[in-house]
Design an enzyme around this catalytic site. Structure first.
Site, PDB file in Angstrom:
ATOM      1  N   LYS A 122      -7.415   7.884  -0.455  1.00  0.00           N
ATOM      2  CA  LYS A 122      -8.614   8.298   0.388  1.00  0.00           C
ATOM      3  C   LYS A 122      -9.330   9.483  -0.524  1.00  0.00           C
ATOM      4  O   LYS A 122      -9.734  10.374   0.080  1.00  0.00           O
ATOM      5  CB  LYS A 122      -8.118   8.892   1.875  1.00  0.00           C
ATOM      6  CG  LYS A 122      -7.467   7.904   2.540  1.00  0.00           C
ATOM      7  CD  LYS A 122      -7.390   8.320   4.097  1.00  0.00           C
ATOM      8  CE  LYS A 122      -6.678   7.035   4.705  1.00  0.00           C
ATOM      9  NZ  LYS A 122      -5.226   6.976   4.515  1.00  0.00           N
ATOM     10  N   ASP A 128     -13.448  13.745  -3.275  1.00  0.00           N
ATOM     11  CA  ASP A 128     -13.707  15.211  -3.812  1.00  0.00           C
ATOM     12  C   ASP A 128     -14.863  14.970  -4.798  1.00  0.00           C
ATOM     13  O   ASP A 128     -15.326  13.822  -5.022  1.00  0.00           O
ATOM     14  CB  ASP A 128     -12.437  15.555  -4.390  1.00  0.00           C
ATOM     15  CG  ASP A 128     -12.349  17.059  -4.865  1.00  0.00           C
ATOM     16  OD1 ASP A 128     -13.482  17.649  -4.586  1.00  0.00           O
ATOM     17  OD2 ASP A 128     -11.524  17.371  -5.371  1.00  0.00           O
ATOM     18  N   LYS A 170       0.696  -1.269   0.019  1.00  0.00           N
ATOM     19  CA  LYS A 170       0.060  -0.026   0.090  1.00  0.00           C
ATOM     20  C   LYS A 170       0.869   1.354   0.056  1.00  0.00           C
ATOM     21  O   LYS A 170       1.647   1.187   0.732  1.00  0.00           O
ATOM     22  CB  LYS A 170      -0.918   0.156   1.228  1.00  0.00           C
ATOM     23  CG  LYS A 170      -1.954   1.102   1.242  1.00  0.00           C
ATOM     24  CD  LYS A 170      -2.706   1.135   2.604  1.00  0.00           C
ATOM     25  CE  LYS A 170      -1.952   1.857   3.706  1.00  0.00           C
ATOM     26  NZ  LYS A 170      -1.814   3.202   3.513  1.00  0.00           N
ATOM     27  N   ARG A 207       5.053   0.873  10.236  1.00  0.00           N
ATOM     28  CA  ARG A 207       6.057   1.360  11.052  1.00  0.00           C
ATOM     29  C   ARG A 207       6.591   0.135  11.873  1.00  0.00           C
ATOM     30  O   ARG A 207       7.835  -0.149  11.894  1.00  0.00           O
ATOM     31  CB  ARG A 207       5.706   2.361  12.065  1.00  0.00           C
ATOM     32  CG  ARG A 207       5.774   3.633  11.492  1.00  0.00           C
ATOM     33  CD  ARG A 207       5.044   4.665  12.428  1.00  0.00           C
ATOM     34  NE  ARG A 207       3.920   4.418  12.353  1.00  0.00           N
ATOM     35  CZ  ARG A 207       2.849   5.193  13.028  1.00  0.00           C
ATOM     36  NH1 ARG A 207       3.182   6.311  14.066  1.00  0.00           N
ATOM     37  NH2 ARG A 207       1.654   4.790  13.303  1.00  0.00           N
ATOM     38  N   SER A 236      -8.697   3.941  12.530  1.00  0.00           N
ATOM     39  CA  SER A 236      -8.216   3.229  13.842  1.00  0.00           C
ATOM     40  C   SER A 236      -7.733   4.172  14.719  1.00  0.00           C
ATOM     41  O   SER A 236      -7.518   3.773  16.038  1.00  0.00           O
ATOM     42  CB  SER A 236      -6.943   2.271  13.383  1.00  0.00           C
ATOM     43  OG  SER A 236      -5.801   3.009  12.666  1.00  0.00           O
TER      44      SER A 236
HETATM   45  P1  XMP Z   1       1.308   2.016  10.876  1.00  0.00           P
HETATM   46  O1  XMP Z   1       2.843   2.517  10.587  1.00  0.00           O
HETATM   47  O2  XMP Z   1       0.606   2.726  11.736  1.00  0.00           O
HETATM   48  O3  XMP Z   1       0.713   2.575   9.382  1.00  0.00           O
HETATM   49  O4  XMP Z   1       1.245   0.545  10.789  1.00  0.00           O
HETATM   50  C1  XMP Z   1      -0.676   2.339   8.907  1.00  0.00           C
HETATM   51  C2  XMP Z   1      -0.907   2.633   7.581  1.00  0.00           C
HETATM   52  O5  XMP Z   1      -2.243   2.423   7.274  1.00  0.00           O
HETATM   53  C3  XMP Z   1      -2.885   3.752   6.561  1.00  0.00           C
HETATM   54  N1  XMP Z   1      -4.324   3.746   7.062  1.00  0.00           N
HETATM   55  C4  XMP Z   1      -4.595   3.690   8.235  1.00  0.00           C
HETATM   56  N2  XMP Z   1      -3.955   3.903   9.403  1.00  0.00           N
HETATM   57  N3  XMP Z   1      -5.946   4.174  10.462  1.00  0.00           N
HETATM   58  C5  XMP Z   1      -4.546   3.917  10.367  1.00  0.00           C
HETATM   59  O6  XMP Z   1      -3.945   3.821  11.471  1.00  0.00           O
HETATM   60  C6  XMP Z   1      -6.726   4.045   9.413  1.00  0.00           C
HETATM   61  O7  XMP Z   1      -7.830   3.902   9.711  1.00  0.00           O
HETATM   62  C7  XMP Z   1      -5.971   3.822   8.316  1.00  0.00           C
HETATM   63  N4  XMP Z   1      -6.406   4.134   6.978  1.00  0.00           N
HETATM   64  C8  XMP Z   1      -5.319   3.963   6.433  1.00  0.00           C
HETATM   65  C9  XMP Z   1      -2.007   4.807   7.144  1.00  0.00           C
HETATM   66  O8  XMP Z   1      -1.861   5.448   6.170  1.00  0.00           O
HETATM   67  C10 XMP Z   1      -0.638   4.041   7.179  1.00  0.00           C
HETATM   68  O9  XMP Z   1      -0.142   3.804   5.594  1.00  0.00           O
END
Ligand code: XMP
Length: 253
Positions: free
Chosen positions: A89, A92, A55, A230, A145
């Site tokens: 996301k 628009d 992604k 991360r 989240s």
């Molecule tokens: P991490 O580093 O927290 O990255 O594992 C999460 C990835 O998912 C994308 N993303 C979300 N992240 N809540 C999130 O925490 C969401 O609802 C959500 N939707 C997408 C975020 O942009 C990152 O790439």
């Protein structure tokens, strides 16, 4: 560019082959675009057999551009038989959504994330039309989240006072999306959405690790895939961390 299978089929195959439910969030940063591309490729080489899709977010598009930038990474992921999701996301009006969708399609993405907030008419209608015509997939944001997401995604609406995320799950079914995003920090919401959408749609669940979400619980609650950034790319040993996440979520070594 090699021919990819339809997105859903491609993720399922990679998931079976690599015995994993992990989608990598490729959110690396670097001031130097050529270094950034190399780091992305190195990470994909390291964890490619532990994940089932990649992604990409808009910050990578800002850093690299789509042409001779993100498209290189998309092609590289495809060369590892990994499908790609653009986390746009989209939210628009139709004509600008359409322009963005065309650009992401040209870049080679297999799926795109859109927000249902803008609605169908003169909103996401153009995105569905273009993506369906190109036989690509759309994933709708149903519940995020982060703690603040409660302010909006759990808002009670309508005469029946149902949470708005339930309306979004209904729209995902109605619009025939490929899947939905529901945060891993909310296993109860994942269960509720799974109950509503049946087995037809896939649930992608971010927020694992750094945000406290538990990948195994998310899968048990009904998520098909977890999205992890991360906890993998910030690790001193991304391959090892990706293997640990795979083991924690699937029990596979
Ligand atoms: P991490 O580093 O927290 O990255 O594992 C999460 C990835 O998912 C994308 N993303 C979300 N992240 N809540 C999130 O925490 C969401 O609802 C959500 N939707 C997408 C975020 O942009 C990152 O790439």
């Amino acid at each position: 560019m090699r021919q990819q299978l339809p997105f859903g089929e491609s993720v399922r195959r990679a998931s079976e082959l690599n015995r994993t439910r992990t989608v990598l969030a490729l959110d690396l940063e670097d001031k130097d675009p050529s270094v950034l591309i190399k780091r992305c490729e190195r990470l994909l080489r390291e964890v490619g057999d532990q994940i089932c899709a990649v992604k990409i977010n808009r910050q990578l598009v800002l850093a690299l551009g789509l042409t001779h930038g993100v498209d290189v990474i998309v092609d590289f992921a495809h060369s590892l038989s990994l499908p790609t999701i653009m986390d746009a996301k989209l939210n628009d009006v139709a004509h600008t959504n359409a322009a963005m969708t065309r650009a992401y399609l040209e870049c080679g993405f297999d799926a795109i994330i859109a927000s249902p907030v803008v609605g169908w008419e003169d909103g996401l209608d153009s995105v569905f039309e273009l993506m369906n015509k190109a036989e690509k997939s759309i994933i709708l944001l149903v519940h995020m989240s982060n703690p603040g997401s409660e302010d909006f995604y759990s808002l009670m609406v309508g005469d029946t006072k149902t949470p708005i995320f339930e309306r979004f799950a209904e729209l995902a079914l109605l619009w025939k999306a490929h899947g939905v995003v529901v945060g891993a920090t909310k296993p109860d919401v994942i269960s509720r959405v799974r109950e509503m959408i049946g087995d037809e749609l896939q649930i992608y669940s971010p927020g694992v690790g750094f945000q406290g979400g538990d990948g195994k619980r998310a899968i048990q609650a009904g998520a098909n895939y977890i999205i992890v950034g991360r906890s993998i790319y910030s690790s001193p040993d991304p391959g090892k961390s990706a293997r640990e996440i795979r083991f924690m979520t699937t029990g596979e070594r």
